[in-house]
Enzyme design. Structure first.
Site, short mmCIF file in Angstrom:
data_model
loop_
_atom_site.label_atom_id
_atom_site.label_comp_id
_atom_site.label_asym_id
_atom_site.label_seq_id
_atom_site.Cartn_x
_atom_site.Cartn_y
_atom_site.Cartn_z
N GLU A 265 0.89 -1.16 0.00
CA GLU A 265 0.00 0.00 0.00
C GLU A 265 0.92 1.21 0.00
OE1 GLU A 265 -2.30 1.68 3.33
OE2 GLU A 265 -1.60 3.00 1.75
N CYS A 302 -2.76 7.54 4.96
CA CYS A 302 -2.79 7.18 3.54
C CYS A 302 -4.09 7.64 2.89
CB CYS A 302 -2.59 5.69 3.36
SG CYS A 302 -3.12 4.72 4.74
P1 NAP Z 1 9.62 3.73 3.49
O1 NAP Z 1 10.81 4.57 3.23
O2 NAP Z 1 8.94 3.14 2.31
O3 NAP Z 1 10.07 2.55 4.49
C1 NAP Z 1 9.17 1.57 4.94
C2 NAP Z 1 9.89 0.25 5.11
O4 NAP Z 1 10.30 -0.23 3.84
C3 NAP Z 1 11.14 0.34 5.97
O5 NAP Z 1 11.20 -0.81 6.77
C4 NAP Z 1 12.26 0.33 4.96
O6 NAP Z 1 13.40 -0.32 5.45
C5 NAP Z 1 11.69 -0.48 3.82
N1 NAP Z 1 12.23 -0.05 2.54
C6 NAP Z 1 12.08 1.16 1.97
N2 NAP Z 1 12.71 1.20 0.79
C7 NAP Z 1 13.26 -0.02 0.61
C8 NAP Z 1 14.05 -0.59 -0.43
N3 NAP Z 1 14.38 0.11 -1.51
N4 NAP Z 1 14.45 -1.86 -0.30
C9 NAP Z 1 14.12 -2.57 0.81
N5 NAP Z 1 13.38 -2.09 1.84
C10 NAP Z 1 12.96 -0.81 1.73
O7 NAP Z 1 8.50 4.51 4.27
P2 NAP Z 1 8.58 5.49 5.53
O8 NAP Z 1 9.91 5.42 6.16
O9 NAP Z 1 7.44 5.15 6.37
O10 NAP Z 1 8.30 6.93 4.97
C11 NAP Z 1 8.92 7.51 3.85
C12 NAP Z 1 7.85 8.12 2.96
O11 NAP Z 1 6.89 7.12 2.61
C13 NAP Z 1 7.00 9.21 3.58
O12 NAP Z 1 7.59 10.47 3.50
C14 NAP Z 1 5.74 9.12 2.76
O13 NAP Z 1 5.91 9.86 1.58
C15 NAP Z 1 5.62 7.69 2.42
N6 NAP Z 1 4.62 6.97 3.27
C16 NAP Z 1 3.39 6.77 2.75
C17 NAP Z 1 2.43 6.12 3.49
C18 NAP Z 1 1.07 5.89 2.96
O14 NAP Z 1 0.26 5.33 3.67
N7 NAP Z 1 0.77 6.26 1.74
C19 NAP Z 1 2.72 5.66 4.78
C20 NAP Z 1 3.99 5.86 5.29
C21 NAP Z 1 4.94 6.51 4.50
P3 NAP Z 1 14.84 0.39 5.56
O15 NAP Z 1 14.77 1.19 6.81
O16 NAP Z 1 15.80 -0.73 5.61
O17 NAP Z 1 14.98 1.23 4.33
#
Ligand code: NAP
Length: 525
Positions: A265, A302
């Site tokens: 998601e 979200c």
């Molecule tokens: P994220 O960067 O996507 O990280 C979430 C999880 O996914 C973490 O455990 C991260 O682990 C892993 N991950 C991320 N990129 C990866 C990759 N390339 N390969 C392997 N694992 C990966 O999300 P976030 O830290 O919650 O927030 C960052 C941004 O995501 C926010 O600024 C927002 O824009 C968006 N977000 C959207 C929603 C929604 O519901 N739409 C919710 C939360 C966040 P690692 O720590 O090892 O990278």
């Protein structure tokens, strides 16, 4: 209940040896103890091996025992008490009341899935009895049920430290389906994750279940996440987070020797359509409701309404004026992590610098670290259609209002939208014909369509769909909230001409589980 800084691999607390992860209190910028050392590929392999060993014993448990596990997890989470809420407040900056509500939702989710497991409808039993005398060919005895897919990897979400994290919706639905779960904790709330994981591990032990039913790993820098998704024992992935993260996990899952489904998601702007009669009748009330939904939880949902679509004119001007009034009294709020705050600021900077986007409303300025100031921008439909940069999700309390010249532009804007979790319609009786004409387009775009409400607030129930076409999710056929989420982690197996002594209980002729089966095309009463 003390924090150890360790992972939980089955019942063992295990210290990692990778990069140290420290939670940061976003309201102060202070680092919180203890440090959580990330896992390695060896830790991932151990957790997955235990999960694989637990799979058959766990999925073959009596349904009442599986349901009892879910209920025991809920009770154990509640028993952690204020320690859990205090830590979650410190790690996320979310208000206490919100986290109390989220804990309630988490436990309710677990208990709801316990009810679903007991009822057994998800087994979806279908029996086509043998027809030995059928001509020209006899028919075999065919019986179908759903079985657990296998061990599931769950990625905790930053924006729901309880309800979509260690024991949140993905874990609850996977456990309900009979799948052992390996969670990768979100690095923003490692202590909250550990407290919940300890509660789950206690429940597993109390229920006398194999330890591999549940493990918790830490890691940052993608290594642990990729190792988990590519471990051959993992058979599905649940994820909530960024579009880039979801896409990376999907690519890793598809690149495996045995590709597996990733239920990610990711990103949505949840458009809100203000129809003319409704806008004319209640521009001020709509503005009030919109600002409340936009700013709820600093906009970090979200389902946050990031796009408003309406016809240009005096009624829209009145709406925008009222949005400006309500928003100027709306305080800046602490965001979940320094990274999310920086991403929000970058998104706002991009919109502010956009020559065709006009800032029309702004919230109160920040008074502390990592506080997001709400903002609303106005663009014309023509500019929106010309520039996809104006469609991008800005995670936080930011929205774009698109003013359309006529119905044709409104339809063009809707058709240009990417897939969404929700689409909201504000309408009066006089708008019904126009809404009906748009419905086919709207159904193609979103997983949930709402009338005269606001998209934030997602009920956990049987009818909920929290999903939608890409990029809202990676698989529009599913939902991550509500009881139908269990279907993601099941697959059908057909048993042909099995002797009675070999049939699974759910398929036995005398129906010992009391299921409503589909027999020869007829649903049992
Ligand atoms: P994220 O960067 O996507 O990280 C979430 C999880 O996914 C973490 O455990 C991260 O682990 C892993 N991950 C991320 N990129 C990866 C990759 N390339 N390969 C392997 N694992 C990966 O999300 P976030 O830290 O919650 O927030 C960052 C941004 O995501 C926010 O600024 C927002 O824009 C968006 N977000 C959207 C929603 C929604 O519901 N739409 C919710 C939360 C966040 P690692 O720590 O090892 O990278």
């Amino acid at each position: 209940m003390t924090l150890t800084g360790k992972m939980l691999i089955g019942q063992q607390a295990v210290a990692g040896s990778g990069t140290a992860i420290h939670a940061i209190d976003p309201s102060t910028g202070q680092m919180l103890e203890p440090a959580y050392l990330g896992g390695t590929s060896d830790h991932v392999a151990r957790a997955c091996a235990l999960a694989q060993a637990a799979l058959d014993p766990y999925r073959n448990l009596a349904l009442v025992t599986r349901a009892l596990l879910l209920e025991t997890i809920a009770s154990e989470i509640e028993a952690v008490g204020d320690t859990l809420i205090d830590r979650a407040v410190a790690e996320t900056g979310l208000p206490r009341a919100r986290l109390l509500g989220e804990r309630g939702r988490t436990c309710q989710q677990l208990r709801t899935f316990a009810r679903v497991v007991r009822a057994g409808e998800w087994l979806d039993v279908r029996i086509d009895p043998a027809q030995p005398a059928r001509t020209p060919l006899p028919r075999a005895d065919l019986r179908q049920q759903q079985v657990a897919l296998g061990p599931v990897a769950v990625f905790g979400a930053s924006n729901f430290p309880l309800a979509f994290s260690v024991a949140g919706g993905d874990s609850a639905s996977a456990l309900a389906a009979g799948c052992p779960v390996v969670v990768k904790a979100h690095s923003a709330h490692p202590g909250t994750s550990e407290l919940v994981a300890q509660a789950v591990a206690r429940a597993v032990k109390q229920c006398g279940l194999p330890e591999g039913v549940f493990s918790l790993l830490y890691g940052t820098g993608h290594e642990v996440g990729i190792a988990l998704v590519t471990d051959p024992r993992i058979k599905a992935v649940g994820f909530t987070g960024s579009r880039s993260g979801g896409m990376a996990l999907m690519a890793a899952a598809q690149g495996r020797a045995e590709p597996i489904p990733v239920y990610a998601e990711m990103s949505a702007i949840n458009p809100v359509l203000l129809f003319p009669a409704a806008l004319h009748a209640r521009a001020g009330t709509l503005a009030q409701g919109f600002v409340a939904s936009l700013t709820l939880g600093a906009g970090q949902f979200c389902t946050n309404p990031g796009l408003v679509i309406a016809q240009q004119g005096a009624d829209l001007d009145q709406f925008l004026g009222a949005v400006g009034q309500y928003l100027k009294d709306s305080p800046a709020q602490t965001m979940l992590t320094p990274g999310i705050f920086q991403a929000y600021r970058a998104g706002i900077a991009t919109l502010s610098a956009h020559p065709q986007a006009q800032q029309v409303a702004v919230g109160t300025a920040a008074t502390g670290p990592h506080q997001g100031q709400a903002q609303v921008f106005l663009v014309t439909a023509r500019d929106f259609l010309a520039d996809p940069a104006l469609h991008a999700e800005i995670f936080g309390a930011a929205a774009v209002v698109v003013q359309c010249a006529d119905d044709g532009e409104r339809l063009a804007v809707i058709e240009r939208l990417e897939g969404q979790l929700t689409l909201t319609l504000h309408l009066d009786d006089a708008d019904l014909a126009a809404a009906r004409a748009l419905l086919p387009s709207l159904e193609r775009k979103a997983g949930r369509l709402l009338v005269n409400g606001w998209p934030t607030g997602v009920e956990v129930c049987d009818a909920m769909v929290h999903g939608g076409p890409f990029p809202a999710t990676s698989d529009a056929r599913t939902t991550s909230v509500g009881t139908a989420a269990i279907l993601r982690f099941l697959r059908p197996v057909c048993y042909q001409d099995f002797p009675p002594g070999l049939l699974p209980d759910a398929l036995a002729q005398d129906n010992p589980l009391g299921l409503r089966r589909l027999i020869d095309g007829q649903r049992e009463a």
